[in-house]
Design an enzyme around this catalytic site. Structure first.
Site, short mmCIF file in Angstrom:
data_model
loop_
_atom_site.label_atom_id
_atom_site.label_comp_id
_atom_site.label_asym_id
_atom_site.label_seq_id
_atom_site.Cartn_x
_atom_site.Cartn_y
_atom_site.Cartn_z
CB CYS A 149 -0.86 0.02 1.26
SG CYS A 149 -1.78 -1.50 1.51
NE ARG B 155 4.14 2.10 -1.56
CZ ARG B 155 5.28 1.44 -1.33
NH1 ARG B 155 6.30 1.59 -2.16
NH2 ARG B 155 5.41 0.65 -0.30
CD1 TRP C 214 -2.78 -4.90 -4.71
CD2 TRP C 214 -1.51 -5.90 -3.18
NE1 TRP C 214 -2.49 -6.16 -5.16
CE2 TRP C 214 -1.72 -6.80 -4.25
CE3 TRP C 214 -0.73 -6.33 -2.11
CZ2 TRP C 214 -1.19 -8.08 -4.28
CZ3 TRP C 214 -0.19 -7.59 -2.13
CH2 TRP C 214 -0.43 -8.47 -3.21
CG ASN D 137 2.91 -0.77 2.90
OD1 ASN D 137 2.32 -1.75 2.47
ND2 ASN D 137 4.11 -0.41 2.51
N GLY D 138 1.70 -3.17 5.14
CA GLY D 138 2.42 -4.36 5.61
C GLY D 138 1.45 -5.44 6.02
CD GLU E 88 10.13 -9.33 -18.07
OE1 GLU E 88 10.06 -10.18 -17.17
OE2 GLU E 88 9.57 -8.22 -17.96
CE LYS F 223 6.73 -6.20 -17.93
NZ LYS F 223 7.46 -7.04 -17.09
CD GLU G 278 3.64 -7.57 -15.22
OE1 GLU G 278 3.40 -7.39 -14.01
OE2 GLU G 278 4.78 -7.48 -15.70
CG HIS H 294 9.98 -33.83 -25.06
ND1 HIS H 294 10.37 -35.11 -25.39
CD2 HIS H 294 10.96 -33.02 -25.52
CE1 HIS H 294 11.55 -35.08 -25.99
NE2 HIS H 294 11.93 -33.81 -26.09
CE LYS I 137 7.52 -0.75 -10.48
NZ LYS I 137 7.67 -1.40 -11.81
C1 AGP Z 1 7.23 -6.98 -13.14
O1 AGP Z 1 6.60 -6.57 -14.36
C2 AGP Z 1 6.25 -7.32 -12.08
N1 AGP Z 1 5.48 -6.19 -11.76
C3 AGP Z 1 6.81 -8.06 -10.90
O2 AGP Z 1 7.07 -9.37 -11.36
C4 AGP Z 1 8.11 -7.53 -10.25
O3 AGP Z 1 9.19 -7.70 -11.13
C5 AGP Z 1 8.39 -8.37 -9.00
O4 AGP Z 1 7.32 -8.19 -8.11
C6 AGP Z 1 9.70 -8.01 -8.31
O5 AGP Z 1 9.65 -6.70 -7.86
P1 AGP Z 1 11.03 -6.02 -7.38
O6 AGP Z 1 11.93 -5.99 -8.59
O7 AGP Z 1 10.65 -4.66 -6.91
O8 AGP Z 1 11.60 -6.88 -6.29
#
Ligand code: AGP
Length: 606
Positions: A2, A27, A75, A99-100, A479, A483, A486, A502, A601
């Protein structure tokens, strides 16, 4: 994860709080709220939904007004997004934002219920509020000190006490929180962008340090009330770095910032044409001493580690194990004090990666982190830190942070290989020069966006996609797949091209588009064979390869061609079409590109 903000000062705080929350919405954005001390009362406005919904609510129900307040954008972890679960949580005496995650909130809740408290929300945060209330006998620091001795987990707390209408209080453990030092007042915030408009000066709060903020200043003490002196940090981000700068989305802006981000990250680490990482404290002697390297991270950062594995093993001949942090921390890894554990994290606050760091340190390994946020927890707890200089990455989908993480992986691989005598100085300089050419090459291929937009239009109605490749292409395809998933919510899977036969190839029909990455010369023909395998089963194939390696329709249905670079450097170019294809597919689907559903994030909870 958050976002929390707070202000105590001369000015009306409501606009400051809303503005700060706006900079922190990346966040978490499923509900928002503020609490302000107004006419000797704690007034709260909060709602499920976006920050805009909170602003609308205040327009209809009446704005709050006051010089002391706290705010939160959520969040959800405990309790679904709802008005009652949104923060701040409070009563007539106390209000808090958090936050936590409080891991022992259930036992505390039972204790409080036995002592006459009732609960309205499903959150762990409300437990902290009621425990504060339980211990509050007129001294806020006492009450906070009691609470932090009892709760377990991660927290950054902003707190109002009605008896102290001119101040806010803050305390943190494992969740980020900074103290902004302004001219007309002082701030708390989860991250620098929230305060940049008002001040660049801030304090970093250490574990369980308690801050008291008033208009006149900031006092910080430990839980025994011993005063703590702090050194002022100065944010080196410029204001527009936290703005869109004319782009439709932060993600598009950050894709286009990659050339600059890579240059600012590698330039200070190249001296006389050779990689130079010594300033981080990582000496050549240290590099030579490691028998094994572990790279531990989450998500995109882990994918950067995979590229690092291939490059380090290929050039330096050192075994590299790449681990997902949430797996690493529970599999009892066989680490010794002879090993180097590298943690990669854009935010530097990812809970699983932070926990993996702590485990590595317990086992005596040298820990090195690659982090994009100055002073972040993972950076502060590592033996060695290499900061990337991508600037603030606001979009939830990581792009430029991934690119700069790769650039540091390359520098490390070159330095390691040279230190080990696996490559000559000439080869090391040649590779370093090749890396220095990457930003200009990426600048040249940013024009691929129209091509990628067209390809995205062919993917937008797909139910599921396959990303395939071999070696570095396979690592990169992971990757690309993440992308797409997500931000466009289209399922996809990255698969080793040679492994398709396989089992997984049974999925391939004309309804399953395939994106094939084929930039590695030694594996090119084999990947082309795999492309033909899936085409023979009806798949429409997009192929990402070097210019001139195939003529148009002979192999694939759509081609994205890249300028020629050393094989080992090609992932730095192929990442651009991967990012563009995901971005434009999400835009065509009308998704919220920068704030995808269910995501945040940085995941600062397990
Ligand atoms: C990346 O597109 C994602 N949002 C997510 O996988 C991110 O890379 C992951 O949560 C790690 O975050 P960080 O690099 O801040 O540790």
């Amino acid at each position: 994860m958050c976002g929390i903000v707070g202000y105590a000062g001369k000015e009306d705080c409501v606009d400051l709080l809303i503005d700060g929350l706006q900079k922190l919405e990346y966040r978490g954005y499923d509900s928002a709220g503020i609490a302000v001390i107004q006419n000797s009362h704690i007034e709260v406005k909060k709602t499920k939904g976006r920050l805009a919904d909170l602003v609308d609510k205040m327009e209809t129900e009446g704005r709050l007004k006051g010089c002391c307040g706290i705010g939160h954008t959520r969040w959800a972890t405990h309790g679904e997004p709802s008005d009652i679960n949104s923060h701040p949580h409070g009563n007539e005496r106390i209000s808090i934002v958090h936050n936590g995650i409080i891991e022992n909130y259930r036992e505390i809740k039972e204790f409080l219920i036995e002592h006459g408290y009732s609960f309205e929300s499903e959150t762990d945060t409300e437990t902290v509020l009621k425990l504060l209330d339980y211990y509050y006998k007129g001294d806020p620091i006492d009450a906070i000190a009691h609470v932090v001795k009892e709760i377990r987990g991660s927290y950054a707390l902003g707190i109002l006490f009605m008896d102290f209408p001119d101040r806010i209080f803050a305390v943190r453990k494992d969740s980020p929180l900074i103290i902004g030092i302004g001219e007309n007042g002082n701030f708390i915030a989860s991250d620098v962008p929230a305060i940049l408009k008002y001040t660049r000066n801030y304090y970093l709060l250490e574990q369980n340090e308690i801050a008291t903020l008033t208009e006149k200043g900031v006092d910080i003490c430990d839980i025994h009330k011993n005063p703590v002196k702090k050194e002022i940090q100065v944010a080196d981000w410029d204001l527009d770095a936290a703005e869109k700068g004319g782009y439709e989305h932060f993600m598009l802006k950050e894709i286009n910032e990659q050339p600059t981000s890579i240059r600012t990250t590698i330039s200070p680490r190249i001296s006389d044409g050779m990689p130079y990482l010594e300033e981080s404290g990582m000496t050549k002697e240290m590099l030579k001493s490691y028998s094994r390297i572990y790279i531990v991270a989450c998500g995109t950062a882990m994918h950067a580690g995979l590229i690092g594995k291939y490059v380090i093993e290929k050039l330096a001949g050192i075994e590299v194990t790449v681990d997902i942090a949430s797996e690493f921390r529970y599999r009892n890894p066989l680490i010794t004090d002879k090993d180097l554990v590298i943690l990669i994290s854009q935010s530097g606050e990812t809970a699983d990666t932070l926990a993996a760091l702590k485990l590595a340190k317990e086992k005596g390994a040298t820990t090195m982190s690659i982090v994009n946020v100055k002073g972040a927890s993972i950076a502060r707890e590592s033996d060695i830190v290499i900061y990337t200089h991508a600037g603030p990455e606001i979009s939830v989908a990581s792009t430029k942070a991934y690119a700069v993480q790769l650039s540091v992986m390359y520098l490390l691989a070159f330095e390691l290989a040279y230190a080990k005598g696996a490559i000559t100085k000439e080869e090391c300089m040649r590779l370093t020069k090749e890396l220095q050419n990457v930003p200009d090459k990426i600048q040249d291929i940013l024009v691929l966006k129209e091509r990628c937009q067209f390809i995205a239009s062919r993917l937008v109605n797909a139910e599921s996609l396959l990303y395939i490749g071999r070696g570095l292409d396979y690592a990169l395809s992971m990757e690309g797949s993440l992308k797409l998933k997500e931000i466009s919510y289209i399922h996809s899977e990255s698969y080793a091209a040679g492994e398709l036969k396989h089992g997984t190839i049974s999925l391939v029909t004309e309804d399953m588009p395939v994106i094939a990455v084929a930039t590695q010369s030694d594996l090119f023909e084999k990947t082309v064979s795999n492309i033909k395998e899936v085409k023979a089963r009806g798949a429409k194939v997009t192929m990402i390869c070097r210019e001139g390696t195939v003529d148009d329709k002979a192999v694939a249905n759509h081609l994205v061609t890249l300028p020629d670079m050393d094989d080992i450097m090609m992932p730095m170019l192929a990442l651009v079409p991967m990012q563009y294809i995901a971005y434009y597919t999400a835009v065509l689907k009308g998704c919220d590109v920068d704030k995808p559903r269910n995501l945040a994030k940085s995941v600062t909870v397990e």
